[in-house]
Design a protein around this motif. Sequence first.
Motif: not given
Lengths: 307, 317
Positions: A55, A256-257, A51, A233, A228-231
């Motif tokens: 990232r 989630d985002n 992971r 899109n 799940a990564h918030q960055d």
Amino acid sequence: MSDSDGKGRLTVLKTYKLYVGGKFPRSESGRVYEVTDAKSRWLANAPRSSRKDARDAVVAARKAFGGWSGATAYNRGQVLYRIAEMLEGRADQFVREVADAEGLSRAKAAAVVEASIDRLVWYAGWTDKIAQVVGGANPVAGPYFNLSSPEPTGVVAVLAPQQSSLLGLVSVVAPVVATGNTAVVVASETRPLPALSLSEVLATSDVPGGVVNVLSGRTAEIAAPLAAHQDVNGIDLTGAGGDAALAKDLEVAAADNLKRVLRPSGQGGPAADDWTQDPGTRRMTAFLETKTVWHPTGALGVSGGSY
Amino acid sequence: MSTSTPSPLAGVASSDSTLRRFLHGLPGVDPVGLEARAAALGTRSIKTTAKAHAIDLAISMIDLTTLEGADTPGKVRSLAAKALRPDPSDRSAPMTAAVCVYPDMAATARAALGDADVKVASVATAFPAGRAALDVKLADVRSAVAAGADEIDMVIDRGAFLAGHYLDVYEEIRAVRAECTGHVRLKVIFETGELSTYDNIRRASWLGMLAGADFIKTSTGKVGTNATPANTLLMLEAVRDFRAQTGTQVGVKPAGGIRTTKDAVKYLVLVNETAGPDWLTSHWFRFGASSLLNDLLMQRQKLRTGRYSGPDYVTVD
């Protein structure tokens, strides 16, 4: 891949590596896994991404986004065409890798490689035309120009198809980057070698580092943190098509985002993926936002006549 | 803080020659050993609860810094707001230690911080070059103190230091020290990137501590080489040895080039393993940084939610 060429010389085996931010790192975890051909014979060890590799790839893709989305569509088309040129020059290597990975005859593998090159050229042509198709001047009841233009969504995670190791890969990655997104690509789990070799082509094709990042490993393991990564899109779940439960989990995590999600075939997408067919614009528009601007025409009407 | 030379080292600063003899009598630094030690300590694995603790500790040690020609009162106010509440989405995130600005912005920072427990640090003495007459430098310090600075970050005269005029450097630090009235603490910046050798960094550390520094600080952030694990380790050894000899504790502040949580945690390991846990507080150890805070906050959000965060979820400075 034979160990010797019959003249007593040992062949030099290739160390397959990831492609992140224009560089070729090993997995941060140091892990590799065995990749076999269609008949379960060992081909090579591929890095098994963690992971943290995912990232790092997102960070690289985010960094590259400004430059790539800001490049002119014409320039992006040139770069995509350049990828096709480079791939053409290394066609033999890809024919061999695709034949090994997918268990195809040499002739059939050659057809796959040619189709992949043609697919890149096809999307290269689309870069400066998609805006005319999905954007436009909208008629409005007022003295305004009302213009809609498509803009790239941002960083898109792409789970490449599990079966079609080169043509499928090119068919999911090219539309994402053609429209100005940057991509974190998770290669086919069992057939990652053509994808890892394609990154060498990308590195020599004027594609800025970080625009396409290629990870190999267990799809479920890498896809979960990406979803799940918030960055991130957008996420293309094509490679999770064989596992409905996984695809559902990823879609839930992606909500989630408010990521844009492209569902795999059979689960909201087309019934099945046939990569040899005309792809249409579906994959390009999946990761485009529409920006609409209002602009005064300068015609102020009767009351403005005195100005 | 005592401003007189501690007794075991009495007399070393009585003349240029005694000071030189003392500083050149310090043991030479083994560069290979130093860098290997710093690298080895950087390999420690800090995970889960220890990592969460380290992140909060690092946030509480940050001197949130803006030192640009383009600084505006608005930017300083937004920085102060960030220092008070680094993560608006999570009130449990600690405040930073200080806001670090130029002297003319110190009053703005003071007003924005109110009576909260976040210090105003101001660089002074013709930062970053330090090339000005002594009375100009002292006026710079006075203006910062008058504007409400709690801490003064001074730069040493590297030209004098490299020319071997140690007593001049010493006297200048003493003069600045004298201007730091009340509870104002003095940080002495060596600009390690300009000192050329590790031996010089060790000498500068002792020189600064002898002259009464409350903190010794690596660099201004304005030159190519800033804080590195090796030069920070060297300075941590110096403050440890200084306390052992004199009983006076001096703080350390690496500044510049520390951008990631991983880096910050490595520095905390260096502190714990070299100077000891006594230094693991914002009173004795600081990070001079700006972008580091956002990375710490993103890591903090990751630990809290299990999801990787992104730059959209922290403030743009």
